[in-house]
Design a protein around this motif. Structure first.
Motif, PDB file in Angstrom:
ATOM      1  N   ARG A 117       9.325 -17.684   7.665  1.00  0.00           N
ATOM      2  CA  ARG A 117       9.194 -16.943   6.397  1.00  0.00           C
ATOM      3  C   ARG A 117      10.609 -17.055   5.550  1.00  0.00           C
ATOM      4  N   GLU A 170      -3.004 -13.566   6.770  1.00  0.00           N
ATOM      5  CA  GLU A 170      -3.366 -14.087   5.436  1.00  0.00           C
ATOM      6  C   GLU A 170      -3.398 -15.808   5.333  1.00  0.00           C
ATOM      7  N   ARG A 171      -2.264 -15.968   6.172  1.00  0.00           N
ATOM      8  CA  ARG A 171      -1.916 -17.667   6.073  1.00  0.00           C
ATOM      9  C   ARG A 171      -2.331 -18.432   7.343  1.00  0.00           C
ATOM     10  N   GLU A 231      -2.663 -22.141   7.911  1.00  0.00           N
ATOM     11  CA  GLU A 231      -1.397 -22.989   7.990  1.00  0.00           C
ATOM     12  C   GLU A 231      -0.782 -23.157   9.083  1.00  0.00           C
TER      13      GLU A 231
END
Length: 764
Positions: free
Chosen positions: A594, A565-566, A569
């Motif tokens: 996280r 998803e990320r 980044e």
DNA sequence: AGAGTATTAGTGTAGACAGCATGTC
DNA sequence: CTACACTAATACTCT
């Protein structure tokens, strides 16, 4: 030997000892005097805990101070090295009494530092080994004229993570000042003689203790002691062995310390053992315990904190590294005051501050070790350290340390393995890549070695070299490490000469593991555009300087999904899902990142501890480490002239305060943390200048009517008329809608009026 | 009936230093 | 490659 016969100590010290009731030296102390500790002689003292080690250290330090300095100063200077920050403050408090006769004390640790210049003027300085190493790396001038160094708990040289630092630091201090008096204090170990040879020291090696320590093993209904006797100690039906022994200690008017092998076990044991204690508590004791419990709850609003408070109310407690430091000291103090009758603890307590107990129960003697593939027996040394906590000089008639056996075979095994056995020898762990990576770089960067030969000469002064089972090995690993440092441009080689690069100097000064630095540099290089906080948190979380968070079942899927998803980044490439080990550890780093992101997005502490399966102490630890590593990243970026410094600074400030972007300015005001900043912001006050201009009643309302707090904050924000006289809080800004946690009654300082209401509702 | 107890399967595992510049709720 | 205690759910036993 009488203290009155001692000479060469500062005037007043003998009287001070007399006032403490000390007029006669304990045998190990007398042996240290005979070994010449008052005349600057090096001494290794291998003695049990609580047998007067501290006084041996004091004799060395104070006589060195009285003798006068090597650096041309009129008085000498002493350095006391401890393994833990908590011990640094404990020692400082002990030595502060010397100020009455003109000997001053300062402390220097990572989180608490007496101001630099002021520190240099102190006669005794207490510091952790890492801090001393760092001071040497950064060229603190006073380090050169230390006349006496005391290394407490030197057997920790055996620890593969932190041992090498102590070992190398000792070698450096001794090289800086060849006349340095070295005093090494150690638990009883298998090779004290070898340690003494390494340090050119006289050896004081004894098992003498001021009060008797009986060791034994409990099996069935009897306690078997090391003197061959046995005593009946029945375990009632349905009762646990530990509970029976705690009960027995209690009947004898003593307290018990139970060592277990996991946090969960510590908590479970505390709950069960509190059942034993509770019925015996007097109303007064209950009241005092309730006060402590209230303090514990106010430390942190988490389940761990509540569980601990609930145990404490019933006279027991648990102790492990998941607790916040304030929790730990509350438990330690209450146990020392005999308010708590039982504490179940992981090994944190065995190595930490002084918490003696009538009886010590070593319940678990095996501990899970992932690298060994299962449960491993504890070292004899470690078990002896735990057992050494039994018996308080002056308070208990004797101490008793008990292991638990569940079969006849185990009874015999425990006697052989721990009661009659000698502790292992201390072995240097220096010849390992992670240790040498950082110490070789520091040695080169701070000018202790300019060539490979000089480096090897320096390493020859370490304990490792003097143990010499495999002299080749240190050299081999050193070469591998030099090659690594050169490849990563921390060190440059020119013929025989070794020199630290500018980057290498920075890394050494910042106290970073070079591998962490390399990871950070690569990551920042790979950044395209402005890095996000998550990207940066992940970057620092995957360095070897950050402990990894454990992946639980189900986590793998959850974080793999998050990773995709990320993906944009992350700084630097994501390892392939099929590179099992690498990917797994990359995911643990993601979990840590996280958690830091949650913290920086104002997620409540109890939500975080629940979501990541950690204690409040772990959250604070991770936040602290992240802050430190981000600061290092910021300086590395500046060094390399990378354009990411503002992004790093923002990410750093956000973990530091635990707030989102919009609250950064408010949280920078002294007295305003993540919660108050959020309340002020929600009341419409968004900046420091708005705080100066704002309607006082709104400010007071946002701060839940606390006048004193509001005044302090306004003053800190730079407001002239900060008085809250006659101001009433603005009701419209009262909490209840936006931040759920706060609404259940004001926990004002002192008394608490809580959970009676909730508990009774379910009774119908 | 209901409390106490045995049995079973599933689950997760100890600790904690450093920089820098000032101060939580 | 090795264990163990905890928890929760379920079955069993005693009064």
């Amino acid at each position: 030997m009488k203290t009155a016969d001692l000479s060469g100590l500062p005037p007043g010290f003998i009287e001070y000892l007399a006032a403490e009731g000390i007029e006669e030296l304990y045998p190990p102390q007398a042996a240290a005097v005979e070994a010449g500790i008052l005349d600057g002689e090096n001494v290794v003292a291998s003695v049990p805990t609580a047998s007067g080690k501290t006084l041996i250290a004091q004799l060395g330090m104070l006589s060195a101070i009285e003798r006068g300095g090597s650096g041309g100063t009129s008085t000498g200077r002493a350095l006391y090295i401890v393994p833990l920050r908590a011990l640094a403050s404990e020692k400082k408090a002990e030595f502060e009494a010397f100020e009455d006769f003109g000997v001053s004390v300062g402390v220097s640790t990572g989180n608490y530092e007496s101001d630099g210049e002021w520190l240099a003027d102190q006669d005794i300085i207490v510091a952790t080994s890492e801090k001393v190493d760092s001071l040497v790396r950064n060229g603190a001038r006073w380090i050169d004229d230390v006349d006496c160094v005391v290394a407490d708990e030197v057997h920790l040289i055996d620890d593969s993570n932190r041992g090498p630092t102590l070992e190398v630091t000792m070698a450096k201090l001794r090289q800086l000042n060849p006349n340095l008096q070295t005093v090494a204090l150690s638990a009883t170990v298998g090779n004290a003689e070898e340690m003494a040879t390494w340090l050119d020291a006289e050896l004081v090696d004894t098992t003498w203790r001021p009060i008797d320590l009986k060791k034994g093993v409990h099996f069935g209904n009897a306690l078997h002691l090391d003197d061959g006797t046995q005593r009946e100690l029945p375990v009632e039906r349905g009762q646990k062995q530990t509970a029976a022994i705690v009960r027995d200690t209690l009947d004898d008017g003593g307290s018990s310390l139970v060592f277990v092998n996991s946090r969960r076990n510590a908590e479970a044991a505390a709950r069960r053992l509190a059942d034993v204690i509770e019925p015996t508590l007097s109303p007064e004791a209950r009241e005092e315990l309730a006060t402590v419990a209230a303090e514990i709850r106010s430390v942190s609003d988490t389940e761990t904190s509540d569980d601990l408070a609930a145990c404490v109310e019933r006279g027991g407690a648990f102790h492990h590294a998941g607790l916040a430091p304030e929790h730990r000291s509350l438990v330690e103090d209450a146990f020392r005051d005999r308010l708590l009758k039982v504490v179940s603890a992981t090994p944190t307590l065995a190595a930490g501050v002084n918490t003696p107990s009538r009886r010590v129960i070593v319940r678990d003697w095996r501990r899970y070790d992932g690298t060994a593939g299962g449960m491993q027996p504890l070292d004899v040394l470690e078990v002896h350290q735990m057992m050494g906590r039994a018996g308080r000089p002056g308070r208990d008639p004797y101490g008793e340390a008990v292991l638990l056996a569940s079969s006849h075979d185990e009874l015999d095994e425990l006697f052989d393995r721990y009661v009659y056995a000698d502790p292992e020898p201390v072995r240097s762990k220096l010849a390992a890549e992670p240790a040498l990576r950082t110490h070789v770089l520091a040695t080169i960067a701070s000018g202790f070695a300019r060539t490979r030969d000089e480096l090897l000469d320096f390493l020859a002064e370490t304990l490792h070299a003097s143990q010499a089972d495999d002299p080749e090995r240190l050299e081999q690993v050193a070469d591998t490490v030099i090659e690594y440092l050169e490849r990563n441009e921390f060190v440059s080689r020119d013929g025989d000469d070794l020199d630290a690069t500018s980057l290498g100097h920075t890394v050494s000064r910042l106290y970073l593991d070079p591998m962490s630095a390399a990871e950070i540099v690569d990551g920042l290089d790979a950044a395209e555009g402005k890095p996000t906080p998550l990207g940066l948190y992940h970057l620092v979380s995957r360095t070897p300087d950050m402990y990894e968070l454990y992946l639980k079942s189900g986590d793998r899927e959850e974080y793999t999904e998050l990773a995709y998803e990320r993906e944009p980044e992350f700084l630097g490439p994501m390892p392939s899902e099929f590179e099992d080990v690498r990917f797994e550890s990359w995911l643990s780093a993601l979990k840590t990142a996280r958690m830091l992101e949650d913290w920086a997005e104002e997620v409540d502490e109890d939500r975080i501890t629940e979501r990541y399966g950690v204690g409040p102490g772990d959250v604070r630890g991770k936040v602290d480490t992240a802050e430190w590593l981000l600061n290092a990243a910021e300086q590395l970026a500046a060094d390399l002239e990378l354009d990411v410094t503002p992004a790093i600074r923002e990410a750093k400030k956000r973990v530091e305060y635990g707030v989102s972007d919009e609250l950064l300015e408010l949280a920078g005001v002294r007295g305003v943390g993540r919660k108050r900043a959020r309340r002020l912001y929600d009341a419409g006050i968004e900046t420091r200048s708005q705080l100066r201009e704002a309607d006082k009643s709104v400010v007071l309302g946002a701060l839940r009517g606390r006048e004193k707090t509001a005044e302090t904050i306004l003053e800190n924000a730079g407001r002239q008329d900060y008085s809250m006289d006659g101001v009433s809080p603005d009701g419209s800004a009262r909490p209840g809608d936006s931040s759920g946690e706060e609404s259940e009654g004001d926990r004002s300082d002192g008394e608490t009026t809580d959970d009676a209401g909730q508990a009774s509702l379910g009774e119908f």
